[in-house]
Scaffold this active site. Sequence first.
Site, PDB file in Angstrom:
ATOM      1  CB  VAL A  28      -0.962  -0.008   1.208  1.00 16.21           C
ATOM      2  CG1 VAL A  28      -1.702   1.309   1.313  1.00 16.21           C
ATOM      3  CG2 VAL A  28      -1.944  -1.156   1.093  1.00 16.21           C
ATOM      4  CB  SER A  43      -8.151  -4.181   7.947  1.00 15.64           C
ATOM      5  OG  SER A  43      -8.763  -5.396   7.616  1.00 15.64           O
ATOM      6  CB  SER A  44     -13.067  -4.849   5.551  1.00 16.53           C
ATOM      7  OG  SER A  44     -12.308  -5.934   5.073  1.00 16.53           O
ATOM      8  CB  CYS A  45     -10.562  -8.061   9.409  1.00 20.58           C
ATOM      9  SG  CYS A  45      -9.067  -7.382  10.064  1.00 20.58           S
ATOM     10  CE1 TYR A  88      -3.143  -5.880  10.098  1.00 20.57           C
ATOM     11  CE2 TYR A  88      -5.403  -6.042   9.313  1.00 20.57           C
ATOM     12  CZ  TYR A  88      -4.131  -5.499   9.212  1.00 20.57           C
ATOM     13  OH  TYR A  88      -3.866  -4.594   8.232  1.00 20.57           O
ATOM     14  CE  LYS A 128      -3.810  -2.221  10.534  1.00 15.29           C
ATOM     15  NZ  LYS A 128      -2.972  -1.100  10.115  1.00 15.29           N
ATOM     16  CG  HIS A 140      -4.249 -11.041   2.411  1.00  9.74           C
ATOM     17  ND1 HIS A 140      -3.289 -10.126   2.751  1.00  9.74           N
ATOM     18  CD2 HIS A 140      -5.123 -11.070   3.452  1.00  9.74           C
ATOM     19  CE1 HIS A 140      -3.566  -9.628   3.945  1.00  9.74           C
ATOM     20  NE2 HIS A 140      -4.668 -10.178   4.387  1.00  9.74           N
ATOM     21  NE  ARG A 190      -1.792 -22.916  -2.908  1.00 12.11           N
ATOM     22  CZ  ARG A 190      -2.750 -22.415  -2.109  1.00 12.11           C
ATOM     23  NH1 ARG A 190      -4.019 -22.669  -2.336  1.00 12.11           N
ATOM     24  NH2 ARG A 190      -2.442 -21.676  -1.078  1.00 12.11           N
ATOM     25  CD1 TRP A 233      -5.498 -23.428   1.182  1.00 14.54           C
ATOM     26  CD2 TRP A 233      -5.310 -21.759   2.660  1.00 14.54           C
ATOM     27  NE1 TRP A 233      -4.174 -23.301   1.510  1.00 14.54           N
ATOM     28  CE2 TRP A 233      -4.024 -22.289   2.416  1.00 14.54           C
ATOM     29  CE3 TRP A 233      -5.430 -20.693   3.561  1.00 14.54           C
ATOM     30  CZ2 TRP A 233      -2.884 -21.795   3.042  1.00 14.54           C
ATOM     31  CZ3 TRP A 233      -4.297 -20.194   4.175  1.00 14.54           C
ATOM     32  CH2 TRP A 233      -3.025 -20.748   3.926  1.00 14.54           C
ATOM     33  CG  ASP A 280     -15.006 -21.387   4.361  1.00 15.37           C
ATOM     34  OD1 ASP A 280     -14.190 -21.575   3.435  1.00 15.37           O
ATOM     35  OD2 ASP A 280     -16.138 -21.910   4.404  1.00 15.37           O
TER      36      ASP A 280
HETATM   37  P1  GDP Z   1      -9.588 -12.836   4.925  1.00 19.76           P
HETATM   38  O1  GDP Z   1     -10.414 -12.033   3.975  1.00 19.76           O
HETATM   39  O2  GDP Z   1      -9.148 -12.082   6.124  1.00 19.76           O
HETATM   40  O3  GDP Z   1     -10.247 -14.143   5.284  1.00 19.76           O
HETATM   41  O4  GDP Z   1      -8.200 -13.102   4.164  1.00 19.76           O
HETATM   42  P2  GDP Z   1      -7.579 -14.160   3.149  1.00 19.76           P
HETATM   43  O5  GDP Z   1      -7.235 -13.439   1.906  1.00 19.76           O
HETATM   44  O6  GDP Z   1      -6.451 -14.882   3.834  1.00 19.76           O
HETATM   45  O7  GDP Z   1      -8.702 -15.254   2.832  1.00 19.76           O
HETATM   46  C1  GDP Z   1      -9.851 -14.960   2.094  1.00 19.76           C
HETATM   47  C2  GDP Z   1     -10.589 -16.235   1.758  1.00 19.76           C
HETATM   48  O8  GDP Z   1      -9.868 -16.951   0.762  1.00 19.76           O
HETATM   49  C3  GDP Z   1     -10.788 -17.225   2.917  1.00 19.76           C
HETATM   50  O9  GDP Z   1     -12.085 -17.788   2.812  1.00 19.76           O
HETATM   51  C4  GDP Z   1      -9.739 -18.280   2.639  1.00 19.76           C
HETATM   52  O10 GDP Z   1     -10.073 -19.553   3.165  1.00 19.76           O
HETATM   53  C5  GDP Z   1      -9.777 -18.321   1.114  1.00 19.76           C
HETATM   54  N1  GDP Z   1      -8.575 -18.897   0.492  1.00 19.76           N
HETATM   55  C6  GDP Z   1      -8.585 -19.844  -0.490  1.00 19.76           C
HETATM   56  N2  GDP Z   1      -7.333 -20.220  -0.802  1.00 19.76           N
HETATM   57  C7  GDP Z   1      -6.506 -19.469  -0.026  1.00 19.76           C
HETATM   58  C8  GDP Z   1      -5.082 -19.400   0.101  1.00 19.76           C
HETATM   59  O11 GDP Z   1      -4.332 -20.115  -0.541  1.00 19.76           O
HETATM   60  N3  GDP Z   1      -4.580 -18.484   0.989  1.00 19.76           N
HETATM   61  C9  GDP Z   1      -5.398 -17.676   1.722  1.00 19.76           C
HETATM   62  N4  GDP Z   1      -4.843 -16.794   2.553  1.00 19.76           N
HETATM   63  N5  GDP Z   1      -6.746 -17.745   1.645  1.00 19.76           N
HETATM   64  C10 GDP Z   1      -7.296 -18.630   0.788  1.00 19.76           C
END
Ligand code: GDP
Length: 305
Positions: free
Chosen positions: A2, A93-95, A122, A126, A165, A173, A188, A255
């Site tokens: 950012v 952050s939105s979290c 986190y 924040k 993320h 991947r 994931w 998730d």
């Molecule tokens: P979040 O928005 O704080 O949950 O941040 P993330 O970007 O880590 O994850 C977003 C969503 O993507 C979640 O539902 C994860 O389970 C999904 N996801 C799918 N594959 C992946 C991966 O390889 N890495 C991460 N970080 N998230 C994944």
Amino acid sequence: MVGSAIIRRLAAENCEVLIAERKDADLLDELQTKRWLAKTRPDVVVLAAAKVGGIGANNALPVDFLCENMRIQLNVIQGSHDAGVNRLLFLGSSCIYPKFAKQPISENELLTGALEPTNEWYAIAKIAGLKMCQAYRQQFGRDYISAMPTNLYGPGDNYHPEHSHVPAALLRRFHEAKLNDAQEVAVWGTGAPLREFLYVDDMADACVFLLKHYSEWEPINIGTGDEVSIGEFAKRVAEAVGYRGKLTFDTTKPDGTPRKLLDSSRLLALGWKPRVTLREGLPKALDDFLGGGGRYRFASCDVAE
Ligand code: GDP
């Protein structure tokens, strides 16, 4: 990620950009941070530095996420006040919003319910940061504002295999799967969670816009208003990368929060809007990855950070 985008964006403005890189001031170090601020005496401070990571990193490194972010915020926000800086933009952050916040999530949802456990470390840090901005406004009349961006992606991301993320994780991947002719790749979770993705240069543009037009106590959301399921998002990343194998879902992985769509109507009403769609942004993010941008580009990276 950012910070670099904001520096790119500020090149178009009539201002001198002072950058506190790690070699200039370690923001975890109170003395170094305060000395740097006292020496440079900026008119405006943008706090984009943070310990960030995806769902895996938050779970694995709760102390780092909670304590490093609190220290950075304390040092930079307090140091800015001490150095006489009257204008500061803090990025959250939105979290920070409750796991089951009303959707789309307006700024009023803050502290109305329990947080999503996978990122509460986190989020707590924040929330403390945005409260510091409010406290300095209330007690000292400082014009400190906070903005809460939705999930970001784009150049300069962290491509760490487990700590990134989802956009950076999947770019990497799928790229590796394409190179290795892998028949299938795991995403994931269930693929059902809904997320909103904002290109980082749009985020930087919103920050500059807010510095020009926003001066309120309440934090303000920065999002696009478009959401996509993780399953659909994974397909779009695979398409951008050119990976044609099968996508499977690894439900042993979390998730996270089921849905996280920001209500950005206050920002839109001020006259700002995002420009870069996912279809345009994903190939740019891929170019950054292929060009060696960002962090943890290589598989041999130190996974313990
Ligand atoms: P979040 O928005 O704080 O949950 O941040 P993330 O970007 O880590 O994850 C977003 C969503 O993507 C979640 O539902 C994860 O389970 C999904 N996801 C799918 N594959 C992946 C991966 O390889 N890495 C991460 N970080 N998230 C994944």
